[in-house]
Design a protein around this motif. Structure first.
Motif, PDB file in Angstrom:
ATOM      1  N   MET A   4      90.847  56.240 -23.493  1.00  0.00           N
ATOM      2  CA  MET A   4      89.542  55.625 -23.633  1.00  0.00           C
ATOM      3  C   MET A   4      89.352  54.464 -22.670  1.00  0.00           C
ATOM      4  O   MET A   4      88.225  54.165 -22.260  1.00  0.00           O
ATOM      5  CB  MET A   4      89.325  55.157 -25.078  1.00  0.00           C
ATOM      6  CG  MET A   4      89.189  56.293 -26.084  1.00  0.00           C
ATOM      7  SD  MET A   4      87.957  57.542 -25.598  1.00  0.00           S
ATOM      8  CE  MET A   4      86.498  56.521 -25.420  1.00  0.00           C
ATOM      9  N   GLN A   5      90.436  53.802 -22.290  1.00  0.00           N
ATOM     10  CA  GLN A   5      90.327  52.751 -21.275  1.00  0.00           C
ATOM     11  C   GLN A   5      89.786  53.321 -19.969  1.00  0.00           C
ATOM     12  O   GLN A   5      88.889  52.739 -19.344  1.00  0.00           O
ATOM     13  CB  GLN A   5      91.697  52.109 -21.038  1.00  0.00           C
ATOM     14  CG  GLN A   5      92.196  51.243 -22.174  1.00  0.00           C
ATOM     15  CD  GLN A   5      93.681  50.930 -22.067  1.00  0.00           C
ATOM     16  OE1 GLN A   5      94.340  51.287 -21.088  1.00  0.00           O
ATOM     17  NE2 GLN A   5      94.228  50.279 -23.074  1.00  0.00           N
ATOM     18  N   ASP A   6      90.331  54.466 -19.569  1.00  0.00           N
ATOM     19  CA  ASP A   6      89.875  55.112 -18.340  1.00  0.00           C
ATOM     20  C   ASP A   6      88.407  55.524 -18.460  1.00  0.00           C
ATOM     21  O   ASP A   6      87.612  55.333 -17.530  1.00  0.00           O
ATOM     22  CB  ASP A   6      90.736  56.342 -18.035  1.00  0.00           C
ATOM     23  CG  ASP A   6      92.178  55.983 -17.693  1.00  0.00           C
ATOM     24  OD1 ASP A   6      92.424  54.825 -17.304  1.00  0.00           O
ATOM     25  OD2 ASP A   6      93.051  56.866 -17.826  1.00  0.00           O
ATOM     26  N   GLU A   7      88.043  56.098 -19.614  1.00  0.00           N
ATOM     27  CA  GLU A   7      86.672  56.551 -19.800  1.00  0.00           C
ATOM     28  C   GLU A   7      85.695  55.384 -19.856  1.00  0.00           C
ATOM     29  O   GLU A   7      84.589  55.454 -19.311  1.00  0.00           O
ATOM     30  CB  GLU A   7      86.574  57.398 -21.066  1.00  0.00           C
ATOM     31  CG  GLU A   7      87.347  58.707 -20.980  1.00  0.00           C
ATOM     32  CD  GLU A   7      87.065  59.631 -22.143  1.00  0.00           C
ATOM     33  OE1 GLU A   7      86.065  59.416 -22.862  1.00  0.00           O
ATOM     34  OE2 GLU A   7      87.835  60.594 -22.341  1.00  0.00           O
ATOM     35  N   LEU A   8      86.107  54.300 -20.512  1.00  0.00           N
ATOM     36  CA  LEU A   8      85.240  53.127 -20.631  1.00  0.00           C
ATOM     37  C   LEU A   8      84.937  52.549 -19.259  1.00  0.00           C
ATOM     38  O   LEU A   8      83.786  52.211 -18.942  1.00  0.00           O
ATOM     39  CB  LEU A   8      85.919  52.085 -21.519  1.00  0.00           C
ATOM     40  CG  LEU A   8      85.065  50.911 -22.007  1.00  0.00           C
ATOM     41  CD1 LEU A   8      83.923  51.409 -22.878  1.00  0.00           C
ATOM     42  CD2 LEU A   8      85.931  49.938 -22.791  1.00  0.00           C
ATOM     43  N   LYS A   9      85.962  52.432 -18.426  1.00  0.00           N
ATOM     44  CA  LYS A   9      85.768  51.897 -17.081  1.00  0.00           C
ATOM     45  C   LYS A   9      84.883  52.828 -16.252  1.00  0.00           C
ATOM     46  O   LYS A   9      83.992  52.369 -15.520  1.00  0.00           O
ATOM     47  CB  LYS A   9      87.126  51.714 -16.405  1.00  0.00           C
ATOM     48  CG  LYS A   9      87.045  51.089 -15.010  1.00  0.00           C
ATOM     49  CD  LYS A   9      86.448  49.694 -15.049  1.00  0.00           C
ATOM     50  CE  LYS A   9      86.414  49.065 -13.662  1.00  0.00           C
ATOM     51  NZ  LYS A   9      85.754  47.744 -13.674  1.00  0.00           N
ATOM     52  N   ALA A  10      85.095  54.135 -16.367  1.00  0.00           N
ATOM     53  CA  ALA A  10      84.291  55.094 -15.612  1.00  0.00           C
ATOM     54  C   ALA A  10      82.814  55.030 -16.020  1.00  0.00           C
ATOM     55  O   ALA A  10      81.916  55.075 -15.170  1.00  0.00           O
ATOM     56  CB  ALA A  10      84.831  56.510 -15.813  1.00  0.00           C
ATOM     57  N   ILE A  11      82.552  54.905 -17.325  1.00  0.00           N
ATOM     58  CA  ILE A  11      81.174  54.813 -17.805  1.00  0.00           C
ATOM     59  C   ILE A  11      80.531  53.517 -17.335  1.00  0.00           C
ATOM     60  O   ILE A  11      79.366  53.501 -16.919  1.00  0.00           O
ATOM     61  CB  ILE A  11      81.135  54.935 -19.341  1.00  0.00           C
ATOM     62  CG1 ILE A  11      81.482  56.371 -19.760  1.00  0.00           C
ATOM     63  CG2 ILE A  11      79.779  54.520 -19.905  1.00  0.00           C
ATOM     64  CD1 ILE A  11      81.694  56.541 -21.242  1.00  0.00           C
ATOM     65  N   GLN A  12      81.291  52.405 -17.368  1.00  0.00           N
ATOM     66  CA  GLN A  12      80.743  51.130 -16.905  1.00  0.00           C
ATOM     67  C   GLN A  12      80.344  51.203 -15.438  1.00  0.00           C
ATOM     68  O   GLN A  12      79.288  50.701 -15.038  1.00  0.00           O
ATOM     69  CB  GLN A  12      81.774  50.021 -17.140  1.00  0.00           C
ATOM     70  CG  GLN A  12      81.211  48.612 -16.963  1.00  0.00           C
ATOM     71  CD  GLN A  12      81.333  48.079 -15.544  1.00  0.00           C
ATOM     72  OE1 GLN A  12      82.134  48.581 -14.753  1.00  0.00           O
ATOM     73  NE2 GLN A  12      80.555  47.065 -15.224  1.00  0.00           N
TER      74      GLN A  12
END
Length: 341
Positions: free
Chosen positions: A173-181
């Protein structure tokens, strides 16, 4: 949408307790900022002040150049995402995401279209008709994120949103959160006590302690060149060796940059080769951690001192062996920082 945030000399007190001490912080529009520190350091209080849940005792909060110090949460261009996600159990995912848009008077068709767009962004469009209890923890986290971003806030505030997830899912989720941001470009202000999480997602990390900012910088700056001993210790393990201006130390003379204080070395910067010698040492303990061997060494010249080193995966340390240790990439911090830590 996105906006910058300026925190000017903010102090906040709860009766006789001062939670924040004249904090100054500038956050650029579209930046991903992480507030990092132990429990009670003031990071959640600062987040709550940005969101309008607390009015600072002293100081000013500007969002997009506008004074928001005395503006309530519902009238600020911010949205807050909490750790428990606060999804409505009786609503479908689509209706959960559309809820904020409904409160803002958007028509049913428009808000459903927007909700589906946001669910698609987080990879859950095919589950739009499900209820929250039918999802995994990571999926519920994505729904909460979609709902928070659906109202297009200038600033998204995240209060330990990954804290309830297991390690593997948290990293995903860290990777996904950064990608979405990066995709939406919204300013993110994220609170956590997890150093690895901060390193993984932040453009800049704000290390806090006792209501003050100890260090603010990129993950590389905070980890490699900490400004205080507290920051150095909180961002990971640190070996500390007192040195004089002439390089004298309990290990003997050291060829290190001039400066009296504490020589700080990360475990990965101590090994069997390097920039300068730390002298002979005996290996007293070793554990294999996959990517490295975590080793404890007792210097022969300073038997009361223990040095922790990460030796490479291919090394084969034997407990009891005597070797010469070397250091690299030293940081000298003033001795006075020991009191602050």
């Amino acid at each position: 949408m996105t906006a910058d945030v300026h925190i000017n000399a903010v102090e906040h007190r709860f009766n006789s307790f001062t939670a924040l001490h004249r904090v100054d912080l500038e956050i650029a529009a579209g930046e991903f900022i992480v507030l990092l520190g132990p429990s009670g350091c003031g990071k959640t209080t600062l987040l709550s002040i940005i969101g309008g849940f607390y009015t600072p005792t002293v100081g000013q909060v500007l969002i997009g150049g506008k004074d928001m110090t005395h503006v309530g949460p519902k009238d600020r261009p911010t949205t807050t995402m909490f750790q428990d996600y606060a999804l409505f159990p009786h609503m479908t995912l689509r209706d959960n995401v559309a809820f904020g848009l409904r409160m803002r008077g958007m028509s049913k068709g428009a808000r459903r279209e927007k909700a589906m767009e946001m669910l698609d962004m987080v990879g859950l469009a095919d589950k739009a008709g499900r209820k929250p209890h039918e999802l995994s923890g990571g999926q519920r986290q994505r729904v909460a994120l979609a709902r928070a971003l659906a109202v297009e806030p200038d600033v998204l505030l995240l209060d330990e949103p990954l804290g309830a997830l297991d390690l593997k899912l948290r990293r995903q989720m860290q990777d996904e959160l950064k990608a979405i941001q990066r995709r939406v470009g919204t300013t993110f202000v994220h609170v956590t006590h997890d150093q690895e999480e901060a390193m993984a997602i932040a453009d800049r990390i704000v290390v806090m302690n006792h209501g003050k900012i100890e260090h603010c910088g990129t993950p590389e700056e905070v980890y490699l060149t900490p400004k205080t001993l507290f920051s150095a210790n909180f961002m990971g393990e640190m070996n500390r060796i007192p040195v004089s201006a002439a390089g004298a130390s309990p290990l003997g003379p050291l060829d290190v940059p001039a400066g009296e204080g504490l020589l700080c070395l990360r475990p990965e910067n101590i090994g069997l080769e390097g920039q300068f010698s730390l002298g002979p040492a005996r290996l007293t303990e070793a554990s294999f951690f996959g990517a490295h061997h975590r080793c404890h060494f007792t210097p022969l010249n300073a038997p009361d001192l223990t040095l922790v080193a990460h030796l490479p995966q291919g090394a084969h340390p034997q407990v009891g062996a005597e070797v010469e240790l070397f250091g690299s990439n030293p940081v000298i911090l003033p001795s006075s920082s020991l009191e602050a830590a």
